[in-house]
Scaffold this motif. Structure first.
Motif, mmCIF file in Angstrom:
data_model
loop_
_atom_site.group_PDB
_atom_site.id
_atom_site.type_symbol
_atom_site.label_atom_id
_atom_site.label_comp_id
_atom_site.label_asym_id
_atom_site.label_seq_id
_atom_site.Cartn_x
_atom_site.Cartn_y
_atom_site.Cartn_z
ATOM 1 N N SER A 7 0.829 -1.207 0.000
ATOM 2 C CA SER A 7 0.000 0.000 0.000
ATOM 3 C C SER A 7 0.861 1.255 0.000
ATOM 4 O O SER A 7 2.056 1.230 0.328
ATOM 5 N N CYS A 8 0.218 2.362 -0.332
ATOM 6 C CA CYS A 8 0.884 3.656 -0.294
ATOM 7 C C CYS A 8 1.424 3.930 1.114
ATOM 8 O O CYS A 8 2.585 4.314 1.285
ATOM 9 N N ARG A 9 0.599 3.721 2.123
ATOM 10 C CA ARG A 9 1.017 3.998 3.504
ATOM 11 C C ARG A 9 2.252 3.190 3.888
ATOM 12 O O ARG A 9 3.203 3.733 4.463
ATOM 13 N N ALA A 10 2.236 1.906 3.577
ATOM 14 C CA ALA A 10 3.360 1.038 3.953
ATOM 15 C C ALA A 10 4.653 1.485 3.273
ATOM 16 O O ALA A 10 5.703 1.617 3.919
ATOM 17 N N TRP A 152 1.799 3.791 -8.379
ATOM 18 C CA TRP A 152 3.184 3.987 -7.977
ATOM 19 C C TRP A 152 3.637 5.432 -8.126
ATOM 20 O O TRP A 152 4.293 5.984 -7.223
ATOM 21 N N GLU A 153 3.296 6.081 -9.242
ATOM 22 C CA GLU A 153 3.751 7.460 -9.464
ATOM 23 C C GLU A 153 3.251 8.384 -8.347
ATOM 24 O O GLU A 153 3.984 9.225 -7.844
ATOM 25 N N GLU A 154 1.991 8.198 -7.979
ATOM 26 C CA GLU A 154 1.414 9.020 -6.910
ATOM 27 C C GLU A 154 2.086 8.710 -5.569
ATOM 28 O O GLU A 154 2.442 9.620 -4.810
ATOM 29 N N THR A 155 2.259 7.429 -5.282
ATOM 30 C CA THR A 155 2.890 7.010 -4.031
ATOM 31 C C THR A 155 4.312 7.561 -3.929
ATOM 32 O O THR A 155 4.719 8.102 -2.891
ATOM 33 N N HIS A 156 5.058 7.430 -5.014
ATOM 34 C CA HIS A 156 6.431 7.943 -5.071
ATOM 35 C C HIS A 156 6.429 9.458 -4.842
ATOM 36 O O HIS A 156 7.253 9.988 -4.075
ATOM 37 N N ILE A 158 4.198 11.253 -3.209
ATOM 38 C CA ILE A 158 3.864 11.553 -1.807
ATOM 39 C C ILE A 158 5.096 11.381 -0.920
ATOM 40 O O ILE A 158 5.382 12.214 -0.052
ATOM 41 N N ALA A 159 5.838 10.303 -1.149
ATOM 42 C CA ALA A 159 7.053 10.039 -0.358
ATOM 43 C C ALA A 159 8.050 11.186 -0.506
ATOM 44 O O ALA A 159 8.604 11.681 0.483
ATOM 45 N N ALA A 192 -2.258 9.892 9.198
ATOM 46 C CA ALA A 192 -3.262 10.884 8.809
ATOM 47 C C ALA A 192 -2.712 11.802 7.720
ATOM 48 O O ALA A 192 -3.434 12.171 6.788
ATOM 49 N N LYS A 193 -1.435 12.153 7.835
ATOM 50 C CA LYS A 193 -0.811 13.029 6.831
ATOM 51 C C LYS A 193 -0.726 12.327 5.480
ATOM 52 O O LYS A 193 -1.005 12.927 4.434
ATOM 53 N N ILE A 194 -0.362 11.049 5.495
ATOM 54 C CA ILE A 194 -0.291 10.278 4.240
ATOM 55 C C ILE A 194 -1.681 10.174 3.614
ATOM 56 O O ILE A 194 -1.857 10.355 2.411
ATOM 57 N N ALA A 195 -2.693 9.913 4.449
ATOM 58 C CA ALA A 195 -4.074 9.787 3.965
ATOM 59 C C ALA A 195 -4.551 11.100 3.349
ATOM 60 O O ALA A 195 -5.267 11.115 2.341
ATOM 61 N N GLU A 196 -4.124 12.203 3.956
ATOM 62 C CA GLU A 196 -4.511 13.531 3.459
ATOM 63 C C GLU A 196 -3.932 13.776 2.041
ATOM 64 O O GLU A 196 -4.577 14.379 1.197
ATOM 65 N N LEU A 197 -2.716 13.287 1.828
ATOM 66 C CA LEU A 197 -2.038 13.510 0.550
ATOM 67 C C LEU A 197 -2.451 12.508 -0.531
ATOM 68 O O LEU A 197 -2.348 12.790 -1.716
#
Length: 205
Positions: A7-10, A152-156, A158-159, A192-197
């Motif tokens: 997942s994005c969060r992980a 992946w592009e979005e997750t990357h 956000i990181a 919460a911050k990750i979820a917001e983004l």
């Protein structure tokens, strides 16, 4: 074992953990809130240590506390992650294998994810992850195509955004919690911050 979905969060938490302590080896536990069967869906992770990774009593204490928390939150430990201090080294250490063996005793499909420090720059467009699975009592390298990162592009993005804005300092690993027990190793603020983004399209965040 089949595919592993991350997942994005992980992913973001693993990435930020390694970035927060760039000169240290770091490790953590991979969690899943989905039911058993099919692909292993890693929905979250718990950052553990950034020093003394091979110190058994601290590791055992962390494993026990995380296990109790998982049972209260309908999650289970499904794997282990580590980033080595040497950026070019993405091989699991003996200590990593021992922890992973303990996890595999409880969950057959357990995986080990190693972060490849040499591929973690913002310009690198592929997930910097190497995966191992247990076969015949040995941990074997798996094909990278068995790791699925939706969006992946979005997750990357956000990181990288969280790193550049300094939000990685929100991350609390178990080591930091032991230094100051008021700090939350379940990382609710960071989640919460990750979820917001993350956009709704990201599915399980």
């Amino acid at each position: 074992m089949g595919e592993v979905e991350l997942s994005c969060r992980a992913y973001v938490k693993m990435y930020l953990h390694a970035c927060l302590f760039p000169r240290c080896s770091v490790n953590g536990l991979l969690l899943s809130s989905s039911s058993a069967g099919g692909a292993v869906c890693v929905t979250d992770c718990v950052p553990l240590l950034h020093s003394h990774l091979s110190l058994a009593p601290v590791t055992q204490l962390a494993l026990t506390q995380v296990d109790v928390w998982c049972s209260q939150t309908q999650q289970r430990i499904v794997g282990y992650y580590q980033a080595n201090a040497c950026a070019s080294d993405c091989s699991p250490t003996q200590a990593a294998m021992k922890i992973a063996d303990k996890i595999a005793e409880q969950f057959d499909g357990a995986v080990v994810l190693m972060l490849d420090g040499s591929k973690m720059s913002p310009d690198y467009r592929v997930p910097p992850i190497v995966m191992y699975e247990r076969k015949d009592s040995r941990w074997m390298l798996k094909d990278k195509h068995t790791i699925m990162l939706r969006q992946w592009e979005e997750t990357h993005g956000i990181a990288i955004q969280m790193l550049e804005s300094g939000d990685h300092s929100l991350l609390v690993d178990f080591d930091s919690h032991l230094d100051d027990i008021t700090r939350d190793w379940t990382n609710q603020k960071l989640n919460a911050k990750i979820a917001e983004l993350a956009s709704p399209a990201n599915g399980n965040i």
